[in-house]
Design a protein around this motif. Structure first.
Motif, PDB file in Angstrom:
ATOM      1  N   LEU A 169       1.075  -1.521   0.003  1.00 57.36           N
ATOM      2  CA  LEU A 169      -0.281   0.186  -0.241  1.00 57.36           C
ATOM      3  C   LEU A 169       0.216   1.333  -0.307  1.00 57.36           C
ATOM      4  O   LEU A 169       1.854   1.034   0.277  1.00 57.36           O
ATOM      5  CB  LEU A 169      -0.761  -0.120   1.219  1.00 57.36           C
ATOM      6  CG  LEU A 169      -1.984  -1.478   1.544  1.00 57.36           C
ATOM      7  CD1 LEU A 169      -3.409  -0.824   2.880  1.00 57.36           C
ATOM      8  CD2 LEU A 169      -2.597  -1.345   0.418  1.00 57.36           C
ATOM      9  N   PRO A 170       0.181   2.231  -0.220  1.00 52.70           N
ATOM     10  CA  PRO A 170       0.890   3.455  -0.381  1.00 52.70           C
ATOM     11  C   PRO A 170       1.017   4.207   1.513  1.00 52.70           C
ATOM     12  O   PRO A 170      -0.400   3.775   2.143  1.00 52.70           O
ATOM     13  CB  PRO A 170       0.216   4.704  -1.355  1.00 52.70           C
ATOM     14  CG  PRO A 170      -0.740   3.300  -1.973  1.00 52.70           C
ATOM     15  CD  PRO A 170      -0.829   2.747  -1.072  1.00 52.70           C
ATOM     16  N   THR A 171       2.388   4.906   1.372  1.00 50.86           N
ATOM     17  CA  THR A 171       1.844   5.308   2.999  1.00 50.86           C
ATOM     18  C   THR A 171       1.129   6.061   2.951  1.00 50.86           C
ATOM     19  O   THR A 171       0.546   6.188   4.531  1.00 50.86           O
ATOM     20  CB  THR A 171       3.665   5.668   2.724  1.00 50.86           C
ATOM     21  OG1 THR A 171       4.716   4.473   2.846  1.00 50.86           O
ATOM     22  CG2 THR A 171       3.737   5.647   4.598  1.00 50.86           C
ATOM     23  N   LYS A 172       0.926   7.090   2.083  1.00 50.40           N
ATOM     24  CA  LYS A 172       0.062   8.231   2.465  1.00 50.40           C
ATOM     25  C   LYS A 172      -0.562   8.337   0.993  1.00 50.40           C
ATOM     26  O   LYS A 172      -0.496   7.742   0.282  1.00 50.40           O
ATOM     27  CB  LYS A 172       0.786   9.701   2.003  1.00 50.40           C
ATOM     28  CG  LYS A 172       1.973   9.739   3.330  1.00 50.40           C
ATOM     29  CD  LYS A 172       0.968   9.993   4.371  1.00 50.40           C
ATOM     30  CE  LYS A 172       2.716  10.478   5.504  1.00 50.40           C
ATOM     31  NZ  LYS A 172       2.205  11.491   6.506  1.00 50.40           N
ATOM     32  N   VAL A 173      -1.861   8.240   1.700  1.00 47.44           N
ATOM     33  CA  VAL A 173      -3.176   8.439   0.614  1.00 47.44           C
ATOM     34  C   VAL A 173      -3.992   9.821   0.557  1.00 47.44           C
ATOM     35  O   VAL A 173      -4.236   9.986   2.338  1.00 47.44           O
ATOM     36  CB  VAL A 173      -4.160   7.638   0.701  1.00 47.44           C
ATOM     37  CG1 VAL A 173      -5.123   7.429   0.086  1.00 47.44           C
ATOM     38  CG2 VAL A 173      -3.803   6.317   0.356  1.00 47.44           C
ATOM     39  N   VAL A 174      -4.017  10.743  -0.052  1.00 42.89           N
ATOM     40  CA  VAL A 174      -5.004  11.831   0.251  1.00 42.89           C
ATOM     41  C   VAL A 174      -6.516  11.787  -0.721  1.00 42.89           C
ATOM     42  O   VAL A 174      -6.316  11.579  -1.777  1.00 42.89           O
ATOM     43  CB  VAL A 174      -4.583  13.140  -0.111  1.00 42.89           C
ATOM     44  CG1 VAL A 174      -5.223  14.288  -0.299  1.00 42.89           C
ATOM     45  CG2 VAL A 174      -2.502  13.183   0.859  1.00 42.89           C
ATOM     46  N   LEU A 175      -7.109  11.271  -0.150  1.00 41.55           N
ATOM     47  CA  LEU A 175      -8.589  11.915  -0.438  1.00 41.55           C
ATOM     48  C   LEU A 175      -9.185  13.379  -0.452  1.00 41.55           C
ATOM     49  O   LEU A 175      -9.591  13.744  -0.093  1.00 41.55           O
ATOM     50  CB  LEU A 175      -9.593  10.908  -0.388  1.00 41.55           C
ATOM     51  CG  LEU A 175      -9.124   9.105  -0.212  1.00 41.55           C
ATOM     52  CD1 LEU A 175     -10.103   8.614   0.713  1.00 41.55           C
ATOM     53  CD2 LEU A 175      -9.089   8.187  -1.982  1.00 41.55           C
ATOM     54  N   ILE A 176      -9.463  13.919  -2.017  1.00 44.70           N
ATOM     55  CA  ILE A 176      -9.994  15.663  -2.135  1.00 44.70           C
ATOM     56  C   ILE A 176     -11.571  15.001  -2.314  1.00 44.70           C
ATOM     57  O   ILE A 176     -11.468  15.103  -3.484  1.00 44.70           O
ATOM     58  CB  ILE A 176      -9.744  16.440  -3.152  1.00 44.70           C
ATOM     59  CG1 ILE A 176      -7.748  16.264  -2.741  1.00 44.70           C
ATOM     60  CG2 ILE A 176      -9.938  17.314  -2.409  1.00 44.70           C
ATOM     61  CD1 ILE A 176      -7.236  16.068  -3.311  1.00 44.70           C
ATOM     62  N   ALA A 177     -12.570  15.069  -1.843  1.00 43.22           N
ATOM     63  CA  ALA A 177     -13.610  15.298  -2.128  1.00 43.22           C
ATOM     64  C   ALA A 177     -14.023  13.215  -3.392  1.00 43.22           C
ATOM     65  O   ALA A 177     -14.585  14.084  -4.135  1.00 43.22           O
ATOM     66  CB  ALA A 177     -14.506  16.256  -3.097  1.00 43.22           C
ATOM     67  N   PRO A 178     -13.594  12.271  -2.115  1.00 43.76           N
ATOM     68  CA  PRO A 178     -14.172  11.124  -2.554  1.00 43.76           C
ATOM     69  C   PRO A 178     -15.635  11.042  -3.294  1.00 43.76           C
ATOM     70  O   PRO A 178     -16.204  12.031  -2.873  1.00 43.76           O
ATOM     71  CB  PRO A 178     -13.400  10.128  -1.679  1.00 43.76           C
ATOM     72  CG  PRO A 178     -13.138  11.044  -0.794  1.00 43.76           C
ATOM     73  CD  PRO A 178     -13.013  12.469  -0.936  1.00 43.76           C
ATOM     74  N   ALA A 179     -15.810  10.955  -4.331  1.00 42.66           N
ATOM     75  CA  ALA A 179     -17.138   9.953  -4.677  1.00 42.66           C
ATOM     76  C   ALA A 179     -17.369   8.651  -3.618  1.00 42.66           C
ATOM     77  O   ALA A 179     -17.242   7.744  -3.609  1.00 42.66           O
ATOM     78  CB  ALA A 179     -17.219   9.565  -6.448  1.00 42.66           C
ATOM     79  N   THR A 180     -17.856   9.382  -2.453  1.00 43.44           N
ATOM     80  CA  THR A 180     -17.850   8.068  -0.985  1.00 43.44           C
ATOM     81  C   THR A 180     -18.699   6.719  -1.628  1.00 43.44           C
ATOM     82  O   THR A 180     -18.408   5.690  -0.611  1.00 43.44           O
ATOM     83  CB  THR A 180     -17.775   9.368  -0.047  1.00 43.44           C
ATOM     84  OG1 THR A 180     -17.759  10.065   0.314  1.00 43.44           O
ATOM     85  CG2 THR A 180     -17.780   8.054   1.584  1.00 43.44           C
TER      86      THR A 180
END
Length: 311
Positions: A169-180
């Motif tokens: 897995l990536p160490t860091k994940v950034v979710l910006i306004a994801p299609a939840t």
């Protein structure tokens, strides 16, 4: 939302088309409606390439017998040996994330951006979360994995789905306004393009035929509680008109220790990733630096509120 005359005419045309096709075959009408659901509504406009992209190395990936095109930017100064993937949302393109490239380069990262199928410079006409997920899995494999992923909107859902299958897995994940919740997007679509019960049933059957799962399976809220070995920054605006803030309630209530959730107000669905404070927060998070805003909420000044949530 007030529709313009041209939008009303287009909607009327699509509704009529669906009704005519439904008379012949509800199943075929449902497939047509699903393809429409997955087609970027502005098509593939010719966007002017920002000057910064002339400094990048061009990349081409063969995916589902089509070409997906992208760019890689090399680090500035001392390289840290890490790679970041930036993934755009529906009806967008990688040019929109130009502002993130130089700050990440200056931190020593290699920065990768791709236009999703049916978008920008890439081939194809349609995109959906399963196809986007499969593309992201292929990109991870082809480029040796990414240490961080920054994803907006539909790419946020695709990123979450990819986490279930990645070995590393990536160490860091950034979710910006994801299609939840994909079910919310389908609900909104059927409000604009109503379907008779037989067509709607066939529509959901078609979705299940693609990957063996119902629409409810395509859910960031379903995935993230099962992913505990990466750090996640989630930013969402409480006035988001595209991916409703209400859909984030389950995740926020869970208070998972590996998710740092930040609520903004007045930035909407698209301006949120353009906001300088949001950018600083994301860069610091990816670079493993102290976050500029530790509060769970920071507000956009009233003078900068956006009345329209445009791409």
């Amino acid at each position: 939302m007030e529709l313009k005359l041209k939008q009303k005419v287009v909607l009327s045309y699509f509704r009529t088309q669906l009704k005519v096709r439904a008379v012949v075959s509800p199943k075929r009408a449902a497939k047509w409606a699903f393809d429409l659901f997955c087609t970027p509504f502005s098509g593939k406009p010719k966007r002017k390439q920002p000057p910064l992209f002339k400094k990048a190395k061009h990349l081409t990936v063969n995916f589902e017998h089509k070409r997906v095109r992208g760019f890689v930017f090399m680090p500035q100064g001392n390289a840290n040996g890490k790679k970041v993937l930036i993934a755009h949302g529906f009806d967008s393109c990688c040019y929109k994330f130009e502002r993130y490239i130089t700050p990440l380069q200056s931190k020593g990262f290699e920065v990768y951006l791709f236009d999703a199928p049916g978008h920008g410079l890439s081939d194809g006409k349609t995109i959906h979360s399963l196809r986007y997920r499969n593309l992201m899995l292929q990109l991870h494999e082809q480029f040796g994995g990414f240490d961080a992923v920054i994803a907006h909107s539909l790419a946020g859902l695709a990123t979450a789905l990819s986490l279930e299958q990645l070995k590393v897995l990536p160490t860091k994940v950034v979710l910006i306004a994801p299609a939840t919740e994909a079910s919310t997007a389908v609900h909104h679509f059927t409000k604009w393009i109503p379907m008779a019960p037989p067509v709607l049933t066939a529509f959901h059957q078609h979705i299940k035929s693609l990957g063996g799962n119902s629409i409810e399976w395509y859910s960031v809220s379903r995935v993230l509680p099962t992913i505990s070995n990466c750090n996640i920054l989630w930013l969402h605006d409480e006035k988001d008109a595209v991916c409703p803030y209400a859909d984030t309630a389950t995740i926020r209530a869970a208070q998972l220790p590996y998710i740092h959730f930040i609520t903004t107000s007045g930035l909407g669905h698209n301006h949120i990733y353009r906001d300088n404070r949001v950018k600083k927060q994301i860069i610091a998070f990816v670079a493993n630096e102290p976050l500029p805003f530790e509060d769970e909420r920071f507000l956009q000044p009233p003078s900068e509120h956006r009345k329209h949530d445009t791409p």
